[in-house]
Design a protein around this motif. Structure first.
Motif, short mmCIF file in Angstrom:
data_model
loop_
_atom_site.label_atom_id
_atom_site.label_comp_id
_atom_site.label_asym_id
_atom_site.label_seq_id
_atom_site.Cartn_x
_atom_site.Cartn_y
_atom_site.Cartn_z
N SER A 260 0.83 -1.21 0.00
CA SER A 260 0.00 0.00 0.00
C SER A 260 0.86 1.25 0.00
CB SER A 260 -0.92 -0.01 1.23
OG SER A 260 -1.75 -1.13 1.22
N TRP A 261 1.98 1.19 0.74
CA TRP A 261 2.89 2.34 0.77
C TRP A 261 3.51 2.57 -0.62
CZ3 TRP A 261 8.32 2.46 0.19
CH2 TRP A 261 8.91 3.69 0.50
N MET A 262 3.84 1.48 -1.29
CA MET A 262 4.41 1.60 -2.64
C MET A 262 3.38 2.20 -3.61
SD MET A 262 7.58 0.78 -2.98
CE MET A 262 7.59 0.71 -4.75
N ASN A 263 2.12 1.85 -3.43
CA ASN A 263 1.06 2.45 -4.25
C ASN A 263 1.09 3.97 -4.13
OD1 ASN A 263 -0.23 0.34 -5.56
ND2 ASN A 263 -1.46 -0.17 -3.77
N TYR A 304 -5.37 -14.95 -0.01
CA TYR A 304 -6.69 -14.61 0.53
C TYR A 304 -7.14 -13.26 -0.05
CZ TYR A 304 -3.99 -11.74 3.82
OH TYR A 304 -3.14 -10.83 4.38
N LYS A 305 -8.37 -12.93 0.20
CA LYS A 305 -9.02 -11.81 -0.49
C LYS A 305 -8.30 -10.48 -0.27
CE LYS A 305 -13.63 -9.74 -0.81
NZ LYS A 305 -15.01 -9.80 -0.27
N GLY A 306 -7.97 -10.17 0.97
CA GLY A 306 -7.33 -8.89 1.27
C GLY A 306 -6.00 -8.72 0.55
N ALA A 307 -5.21 -9.82 0.52
CA ALA A 307 -3.91 -9.75 -0.15
C ALA A 307 -4.09 -9.54 -1.66
CB ALA A 307 -3.14 -11.04 0.11
N ARG A 308 -5.06 -10.23 -2.24
CA ARG A 308 -5.30 -10.07 -3.68
C ARG A 308 -5.63 -8.61 -4.01
NH1 ARG A 308 -8.84 -15.11 -6.02
NH2 ARG A 308 -7.88 -16.79 -4.83
N LYS A 309 -6.50 -8.02 -3.22
CA LYS A 309 -6.92 -6.65 -3.53
C LYS A 309 -5.73 -5.70 -3.52
CE LYS A 309 -10.76 -5.13 -1.73
NZ LYS A 309 -11.84 -4.81 -0.76
N ILE A 310 -4.86 -5.83 -2.54
CA ILE A 310 -3.72 -4.93 -2.45
C ILE A 310 -2.75 -5.15 -3.61
CG2 ILE A 310 -1.66 -4.43 -1.09
CD1 ILE A 310 -3.37 -4.85 1.42
N LEU A 311 -2.51 -6.41 -3.95
CA LEU A 311 -1.56 -6.69 -5.03
C LEU A 311 -2.13 -6.27 -6.38
CD1 LEU A 311 -0.22 -10.13 -3.79
CD2 LEU A 311 0.89 -7.90 -3.64
N HIS A 312 -3.43 -6.42 -6.57
CA HIS A 312 -4.03 -5.96 -7.83
C HIS A 312 -3.95 -4.44 -7.94
CE1 HIS A 312 -6.68 -9.84 -8.04
NE2 HIS A 312 -5.39 -10.08 -8.12
N GLU A 313 -4.17 -3.77 -6.83
CA GLU A 313 -4.04 -2.31 -6.84
C GLU A 313 -2.60 -1.91 -7.16
OE1 GLU A 313 -5.49 -0.94 -3.11
OE2 GLU A 313 -7.57 -1.49 -3.53
N LEU A 314 -1.65 -2.71 -6.70
CA LEU A 314 -0.23 -2.44 -7.00
C LEU A 314 0.01 -2.55 -8.51
CD1 LEU A 314 2.17 -1.81 -5.16
CD2 LEU A 314 2.76 -4.22 -5.21
N ILE A 315 -0.60 -3.54 -9.14
CA ILE A 315 -0.48 -3.69 -10.61
C ILE A 315 -1.12 -2.51 -11.31
CG2 ILE A 315 -1.20 -5.12 -12.56
CD1 ILE A 315 -0.96 -7.56 -10.66
N PHE A 316 -2.30 -2.12 -10.85
CA PHE A 316 -3.01 -1.00 -11.47
C PHE A 316 -2.19 0.28 -11.38
CE2 PHE A 316 -6.96 -3.44 -11.44
CZ PHE A 316 -7.56 -2.99 -12.61
#
Length: 1705
Positions: A260-263, A304-316
């Motif tokens: 999240s910080w990298m985002n 798990y769901k929370g990890a996926r959301k953060i990593l997908h946001e990192l890709i975006f």
């Protein structure tokens, strides 16, 4: 332990001095509070000699476990603060080389953003520009849509450059950070941490990622097994539980926080994003592992769901913001596409949180899609993936069979199909050789899927026994629907290049031939008819296997059409030699499918169950027909264009199993078999019509797509006028979900705007009717019948003949030009002649009128075709000779008549009268073609044709004139009969005049409209309701009819009761504090006084329908009995006395007894004499003396409070207890027991519902609630009339009039059913408000009560003062007139004081400034009313010790008073009219605002200058005025001006809504549930009463009411609307009406699109705007208290076994 304690002490120390960094940052860094260890590590990072990666990991290994130590009960705020201080702040200093806040602020305002970059949450509203978007996936977020124009969706690229030092630091830091994130995210259990870190273990659930136990490894392992074993009992799969190092779990949590910080960091600069992408794509030298981003993707399904959301946001926030790196990411994605999709299909998470959902972001970018096709052959990758994930559904013939399919798995497979659609959604504009090669490779791969679908799920006709279990059919149809647009896109891609199209055609033809090997090898049979022979394969649809799924054949048909459109059919033999083409084999399977449909219609397959019927429905439905039914018709047209027409028709006859039916006469008496044959012949003829006549496909006929759409619309509107949505629903959508409707609709139809209800519709223009084709191939049977009926009806109304010939069809394209030869071939002529001869044969039953109609249609098509050709070319060039063949005589005796001769005979058959016009039209057309044939040149032929047409028109005009003459004669005949009936009626009335006169005296029928209000001339009596000049009560004989037994009964007090059905409900419609919670306990509430804000009242409404009380009781008992036997959800609450009115089905919960108005007359002589004696100065002491006497009598030894009588102006007379009786008394009214029972029943119901308490007829509050509901109902109706701008008496509805009359008379009678002592106590409390002598501790001040409620209660309770123990008396008419007058005057004066004390001085200053210096203001100030107001206000100012200023202009006081008191006077007029029956002045029956005030004053015995009241009674009232103004409670209210209610009270409206619905959507997008911390999609619902937005249908906002869980909306409704409320579901654009905890219904939203339609669920997505008329209608539903009624009606018409759970709303 010592080390740990030492470290703890060290962490708490603050470094006072920091060594100087090379960059000179010590001075800035001193401001940060950092631990020594953190500071040491920070400078280790800065040292260029130190390895950053090692130091960074060492730093995290030391700090992260300590920060996340308390995982079982974490302090989140403290954790975040520690992370920020110990890790992120040093990292930011290291990265920027200066204060991070300063640097980030610079970057933030430097315009470094190229794209918006918003990541949409599931269900969030998006916008797509239909003019500019490439495809539907091109969407904008709410903010971008609102703040940008569509031609420039992206922001300007103002690139921000970072200095080289920051970039260098980022290149050093980012790889370590990214690697740490990836490594910790994909950590596997088998790996172990160093031994010194193995301190304790934690047990956590993967799916929810929640720590459930902390402790030793053995303890956690035991907990894991327990959780697994217990979860197996409640779920199909046990919970996934793992045991981890607590420190590893801490690192995993921190890795996500670091992501999240990298985002955040990457959002500031494109350079950061590029460095991040480079690090993610870099592969480790010498390692077999893929790059970091690929490793993350491949691990996605395990996260798990929370990890996926953060990593997908990192890709975006990284790859998708940089186009170059988006391409690299897409290539990695395609590389592992198969594996990712397989893992997703076996996963249990939604697609929205799967990495596979990112495909739409890449595949829909045109340039990127081309690159992936060229470089990675993505089409083949996707199609191969599709085949690899569906092997279990392949049978032994390598065909799909979805019996016993998994719906969840197939739902996930659809995602792969969607990816194929995304790739193909934009056609290439430039084709390279490589692109062609790769596309063809992908097309061949796609053909493999179609091969598996060709002929799948074959079925055989069930004979004898019905099928036991319907087979699964939904999956195959669903896949067909998913593939529809993909098939069309493949065909369009192929059509981009002729060479490409020919190669694709060849490949598809090969695939079809491979699937037809069984057909090629089967045995043959010979068919012969009228000299023609066909040798074909033996096959019968009714006996052999057949499949409705033929995507290969249909794709080939689509490619053939596109080849025809490009003109490439001439080159087809180069790729597919004619000897290999085998047309019959291509036609065979589509023909079987059409025969199957025909046999289903003929009910030959009824034993195969509903599954086949459903498949046939979808086969022809708009969702599938483009790639199923339509393509089968095209394939038959291809066959007709390439085969000999006679052999083609013989093949049709053979497959329809009708060769014998036309080859020889079938003699049978089996009616079912005859019906079957006739239906099959009709279906076959219909298909022949479609083959020859349906040319509206580009490539088949010379038409455009716009013309095709126009024709579809014309035929839809020929059925009936339709709304836009219905038309769009019946048109096929392309890959962009567009129908092309908007482009052409205005050319063929006109839009008719909607009214207050309903929707706008399109009506077909008259000039478009000429294009109507009765046998339009997209009509269902029902639509065909309806369209035919409507068109014939229309022509009949216009006095035209009823013939409906086909419109002239467009020309066939060259490739299909030979199709028309079907019309004039020998077999066709034989078929037509046979049908006509059977119709003439009285013994034949193998024909129907529908069959004849189709044969006529084929004849008309042939003649039209020949006529068109003859008009365009000389006769010698026209080879189409339909006329000659139809006119030619048959060679045998049976065929000795030609078709023309047969038509002449058919015209004379009486049974075919309906076809006479069509036969006439065909014969005329024969004549026209004959004339064209006889001319030698085109010019003469054209002239002759024109002449014959003119002759036709002359004949037609003669027939039209004859019809017109007959219609006129019929009209005159009807007119004559009506005149005779009218004369007879008048004669009957004259003869029985006496009976009509007596009938006219009767009144009170239900349907009468206030008959008693038809007033005699004014001179007959006075129209004054109060005082000695009161007019007489208008009472008439009232005979009513019971709606249950239909018996009539006169309404009398001694008769059995008759009742009105009624509904009592709580209401907040008049509240002055919107959104104010209604908090009260019915057990302790004192309802005698109503708050001035009218926060919550009890409203009584009636539908006006009358019943005998006995009949109603029997009806209610019957309803109770029937509902005990019903299995579905009850529509109403029987325990609360609810029922539906037997006549109008309105919801009711009680009945009001109908009690006649008692006549009251006043002697003018006695009134004048009493006027001298009974002044207000005498009346008040007389009343007080009576009350004092009652106090003494009921004190029982206690010292009663005897009122102190004022002697100002009262003389020396002594007032005694019995003095009040001397002014006139009479005996009380005696009611029948039946009426008393109903009075008690209704009063108890009002008490029960009004206070929400159990029924108790002895409760002392019962009479209070009676008076309260009377007053509130009057106020609600007056408010409604004023809101609608209607006159007070002239616009009352029947049910309002009857309900008020019954309610007021009930209130009079109710007093007699209660102890009079109780009524007296209530009266004393009411009078204490205006008579300060009676004031007690619980007496409220003037400003805290509603005085109209006091007036109603005091007037209704006042007769109790005449009661005595020994005799039951009541005041005489003259006494009542004075009682009413003085009570009204006293309370009116108190209300005047109320109004003047609460004047809004803010508006006074506005008015004063505005009018200052104007002559009008001076005139108003000099008026008598203004002077009186100034004088009165000066007195009041003295009595209030200056709280009220005396500097307010008199004219403003008078205007404020007049406006403020008018609603009160209107309510009082209604009250006294229905109480006494005195007719009001005429001005109150008309909508005259000027005359209304004077009429009200006249009717209520008031001076028009209301201040004269105080002057008249000044000596009597002055002490009261002083006491009123000096009341401490009143002065306290004046201090707290914010809580004061001002007059006139404002009329409530539903909240103001924005005109554009997108504003509401924007509001909803920013809505955050106050009780939920997650980002999950919520259901925001807007209360239209107060404007509150609620979180609906979510557990987070449920409340408990009386031990029951209710949703946020229901809980809000209980407090905002007393249980009744109106909500708007913002994300669905639905209005919801709710009542109570378990009832509600949907209601049309007030937002309409440009076509006048609502859009429930926002499915169409058109822009919506507020319709003020509909919103006004919704407002009136509320103000008329019809919400409950609407809900009841809706539930009655939409009964469901399991309805919506309203309690959870």
């Amino acid at each position: 332990m010592a080390d740990e304690e030492a470290r703890g002490v060290e962490r708490m120390e603050v470094s006072p001095d920091l060594p100087q960094t090379p960059q000179g940052l010590a001075s800035n860094f001193k401001k940060e509070v950092i631990t020594k260890s953190t500071h040491f590590l920070f400078f280790q990072w800065w040292d260029q000699q130190v390895d950053f990666h090692t130091t960074f990991l060492h730093h995290l290994a030391q700090l992260v476990p300590e920060i996340y130590f308390a995982e079982m009960d974490p302090d989140l705020e403290k954790q975040e603060e520690s992370i920020q201080t110990s890790i992120f702040t040093p990292l930011e200093w290291y990265l920027f080389g200066e204060d991070p806040d300063t640097c980030l602020e610079k970057l933030k305002h430097s315009g470094a953003f190229q794209l918006c970059g918003k990541v949409f949450k599931s269900g969030e509203t998006t916008y797509s520009c239909r003019d500019c978007a490439i495809d539907p996936t091109c969407v904008l977020c709410m903010d971008c849509f609102q703040n940008s124009v569509h031609k420039n969706h992206r922001y300007k690229n103002l690139r921000c450059s970072l200095n080289e030092e920051v970039i260098a630091q980022a290149r050093k830091m980012f790889p370590s950070v990214i690697k740490y994130i990836v490594e910790m995210t994909i950590w596997e259990e088998e790996k172990e941490l160093p031994s010194e870190l193995q301190i304790r273990w934690e047990n956590f659930s993967k799916a929810g990622r929640r720590a459930v136990k902390a402790g030793a490894f053995a303890a956690c392992q035991e907990a894991k097994e327990d959780i697994k074993s217990h979860s197996e009992n409640v779920s199909q799969h046990p919970l996934h539980v793992e045991v981890l190092h607590s420190e590893v779990m801490a690192h995993q949590k921190f890795a996500l926080r670091l992501g999240s910080w990298m985002n955040k960091i990457m959002s500031y600069s494109s350079d950061f994003r590029q460095i991040f992408c480079q690090a993610c794509l870099r592969e480790e030298p010498g390692s077999e592992n893929p790059c970091l981003i690929s490793r993350l993707m491949l691990w996605d399904a395990k996260l798990y769901k929370g990890a996926r959301k953060i990593l997908h946001e990192l890709i975006f926030s990284s790859f998708f913001m940089e186009m170059e790196y988006k391409k690299f990411f897409a290539m990695e994605f395609v590389k592992y596409y198969k594996q990712l999709q397989k893992e997703y299909i076996s996963d249990d998470h939604d697609r929205s949180i799967s990495v596979t959902a990112l495909s739409v972001q890449m595949f829909t970018v045109p340039t990127l899609a081309r690159h992936l096709i060229e470089e990675q052959n993505v089409i083949s990758v996707i199609t191969e993936t599709l085949l690899e994930v569906l092997p279990e559904y392949l049978d032994r013939n390598n065909k799909f069979n979805f019996q016993g399919y998994s719906q969840d798995k197939l739902g996930r497979v659809y995602a792969v199909i969607c990816d194929l659609k995304y790739i193909l959604i934009s056609k290439p504009t430039v084709w390279t050789e490589r692109l062609k090669m790769q596309f063809l490779e992908g097309f061949r791969s796609f053909l493999k899927i179609l091969t598996c679908m060709q002929g799948m799920e074959e079925i055989r006709r069930q004979v004898g026994q019905h099928i036991e279990v319907d087979p699964d059919w939904e999956a195959a149809i669903a896949i067909q629907m998913q593939l529809k647009n993909i098939l069309l896109m493949f065909q369009e891609w192929c059509a981009c290049d002729e060479e490409l199209l020919l190669v694709a055609y060849k490949e598809c033809h090969k695939a079809v031939m491979r699937c037809s090997t069984s057909f090629m090898s089967s045995s043959k049979t010979v068919v012969q008819l009228c000299g023609h022979t066909l040798e074909t394969k033996s096959y019968r649809v009714s006996e052999d296997l057949v499949s409705i799924h033929l995507p290969l054949s249909r794709t080939l048909a689509g490619l053939h059409v596109r080849l025809s459109r490009l003109g490439g059919v001439t080159r087809l033999h180069e790729f597919v030699p004619f000897k290999d083409f085998q047309v019959e084999a291509l036609v065979e399977f589509p023909l079987r499918c059409l025969v199957l449909v025909a046999q289903v219609v003929a009910e030959m397959w009824r034993r195969n169950g509903l599954s086949l019927i459903s498949q046939v429905f979808y086969y022809q439905d708009v969702k599938c027909r483009e790639e199923m039914y339509d393509k089968d018709i095209i394939m038959l047209q291809i066959g007709a264009s390439l085969m000999d027409p006679n052999k083609f028709l013989l093949l049709i006859l053979q497959r329809y199993e009708l060769a014998d039916a036309f080859n020889k006469t079938i003699s049978t008496n089996d009616q079912d078999l005859i019906k079957q044959y006739n239906t099959l012949i009709e279906e076959m003829l219909q298909i022949l019509i479609y083959i020859v006549g349906e040319r509206y496909v580009p490539g088949v006929g010379n038409v455009t797509k716009e013309e095709v759409t126009m024709r579809e619309i014309i035929h839809l509107l020929c059925i009936e006028p339709m709304p836009h949505s219905a038309i769009a629903k019946n048109l096929p959508e392309n890959e962009n979900n567009e129908t092309g409707l908007e482009n052409v609709i205005n050319k063929v139809a006109t839009f008719k705007k909607p009214g207050v209800s309903g929707h706008g519709v399109y009506e077909l223009k008259d000039e478009s009717l000429k294009d109507f084709n009765m046998y339009f191939y997209h009509y269902s049977k029902t639509q065909h019948s309806k369209a035919e009926h409507m068109q014939k009806k229309k022509r009949k109304q216009e006095n035209k003949d009823e013939a409906l010939p086909p419109p002239p069809p467009p020309e066939f394209c060259p490739a299909f030009s030979k199709v028309i030869n079907l019309l004039n071939c020998d077999v066709m002529m034989y078929i037509l002649r046979t049908i006509f001869e059977r119709a003439l044969d009285t013994d034949s039953n193998l024909w129907t009128e529908g069959m004849l109609q189709m044969a006529f249609h084929i004849l008309a098509l042939g003649l039209l075709e020949e006529k068109q050709q003859l008009q365009k070319a000389p006769e010698e060039e026209v080879t189409f000779d339909f006329y000659h063949k139809a006119s030619r005589l048959g060679s045998s005796a049976m065929n000795a008549q030609n078709i023309q001769m047969l038509l002449e005979k058919l015209r004379g058959i009486p049974q075919l009268e309906g076809q006479k016009d069509m036969i006439t039209w065909i014969l005329q057309m024969f004549d026209t073609v004959k004339r064209l044939r006889e001319k030698s040149c085109l010019i003469i032929a054209t002239a002759s044709g024109s002449e014959s047409i003119r002759n036709d028109e002359i004949t037609h005009d003669k027939e039209k004139a004859e019809r017109k003459r007959k219609a006129e004669a019929a009209r005159l005949h009807r007119q004559k009969i009506m005149a005779q009936m009218s004369a007879l009626q008048k004669n009957f009335i004259e003869t029985h005049k006496l009976m009509y006169d007596s009938t006219s005296e009767m009144s009170g029928k239900e349907d009468s409209i206030m008959e008693e209000e038809s007033t005699p001339p004014v001179s007959d009596y006075s129209r004054i309701a109060l005082g000695p000049k009161r007019g007489p009560s208008i009472t008439e004989k009232e005979v009513l009819t019971c709606i249950l037994c239909q018996e009539e009964q006169e309404v009398k007090i001694e008769n059995n009761a008759m009742v009105l059905s009624a509904c009592v409900q709580k209401s907040t419609a008049l509240t002055q504090h919107r959104g104010k919670p209604i908090e009260f306990s019915g057990e302790s509430l004192d309802p005698l006084f109503m708050d001035p804000d009218l926060a919550c009242g009890t409203y009584t409404g009636s539908c006006g329908h009358v019943m005998h009380a006995v009949c109603w009781q029997k009806y209610f008992e019957a309803v109770q009995l029937s509902f005990q036997q019903r299995i579905h959800v009850d529509l109403f609450d029987l325990e609360s006395g609810e029922y539906l009115c037997p006549l109008c089905k309105s919801l009711c919960n009680t009945v009001i007894p109908i009690i006649p108005l008692q006549p009251r007359t006043i002697s003018s002589e006695n009134a004048e004499a009493l006027a001298q004696l009974l002044t207000l100065a005498r009346w008040i002491p007389t009343v007080l003396a009576r009350i004092s006497g009652y106090n003494i009598k009921h004190a029982k030894g206690e010292n009663p409070t005897i009122p102190v009588l004022f002697d100002q102006g009262m003389g020396d007379s002594t007032f005694e207890f019995h003095s009040i009786l001397s002014y006139g008394i009479q005996s009380s009214i005696k009611y029948s027991n039946s009426i008393k029972e109903m009075v008690i029943l209704f009063a108890t119901t009002v008490y029960r519902i009004g206070l929400k308490v159990p029924p108790d007829e002895t409760d002392p509050r019962v009479p209070m609630m009676t008076w309260s509901t009377c007053a509130f109902t009057l106020q609600a109706i007056e408010n409604l009339l004023g809101d609608e701008g209607k006159p007070l008496f002239g616009a009352l509805q029947n049910r309002q009039h009857n309900g008020l009359k019954a309610l007021m008379q009930f209130a009079i009678a109710q007093r007699s059913t209660c102890p009079q002592v109780l009524i007296q106590k209530h009266l004393i409390r009411l009078l204490s408000v205006v008579l300060p002598n009676l004031k007690s501790e619980d007496t409220p001040c003037l400003l805290s009560i509603d005085l109209f409620h006091v007036l109603v209660g005091a007037v209704l309770a006042f007769p109790s003062l005449y009661w005595d123990d020994t005799v039951d008396l009541q005041p005489s008419s003259i006494s009542s007139s004075y009682n009413h007058l003085y009570l009204f005057h006293l309370i009116t004066m108190a209300h005047m004081l109320q109004i003047l004390l609460t004047i809004d001085t803010v508006y006074r200053f506005i008015f004063q400034n505005f009018f200052s210096g104007l002559p009008l203001a001076q005139v108003q100030e000099d008026s008598e009313e203004a002077r009186s107001a100034s004088f009165f206000m000066a007195e009041v100012s003295q009595y209030t010790s200056g709280y009220v200023g005396c500097d307010i202009p008199g004219w403003y006081l008078w205007v404020s008073l007049k406006n403020g008191i008018t609603p009160y006077l209107r309510c009082a007029a209604l009250f006294f009219h229905y109480l006494l029956g005195v007719t009001p002045p005429e001005d109150l029956f008309t909508n005259s605002t000027e005359g209304e005030y004077s009429a009200l004053c006249s009717y209520l015995s008031l001076p028009t200058n209301l201040f004269l009241l105080f002057q008249e009674y000044w000596h009597t009232v002055k002490p009261f005025l002083q006491r009123w103004c000096a009341d401490p409670a009143l002065l306290n209210c004046l201090k707290q001006k914010s809580t004061i209610v001002r007059y006139p009270r404002k009329r409530n409206n539903l909240i103001e809504l924005p005109d554009d619905y997108s504003c509401l959507l924007n509001q909803a997008s920013h809505f955050r549930c106050p009780r939920s911390a997650d980002d999950e999609r919520k259901n925001p619902v807007l209360c239209l009463f107060c404007g509150t937005i609620l979180c609906s249908q979510n557990i987070c906002c449920q409340e408990t009411v009386n031990g029951e869980e209710v949703g946020a909306c229901i809980f809000h409704a209980l407090h905002c609307g007393a249980g009744v409320c109106i909500f708007l579901k913002i994300r669905e654009c639905r209005v919801v009406l709710v009542e109570g905890k378990a009832r509600g219904c949907a209601y049309p939203a007030p937002y309409l699109d440009e076509y006048g339609e609502t859009d429930p669920g926002l499915k169409r997505g058109n822009p919506l705007h507020l319709c003020h008329e509909r919103y006004r209608k919704l407002h009136l539903v509320w103000q008329q208290h019809c919400i409950i009624e609407e809900i009841a009606r809706s539930q009655e018409t939409n009964q469901m076994l399991f309805g919506f759970n309203w309690q959870s709303l």
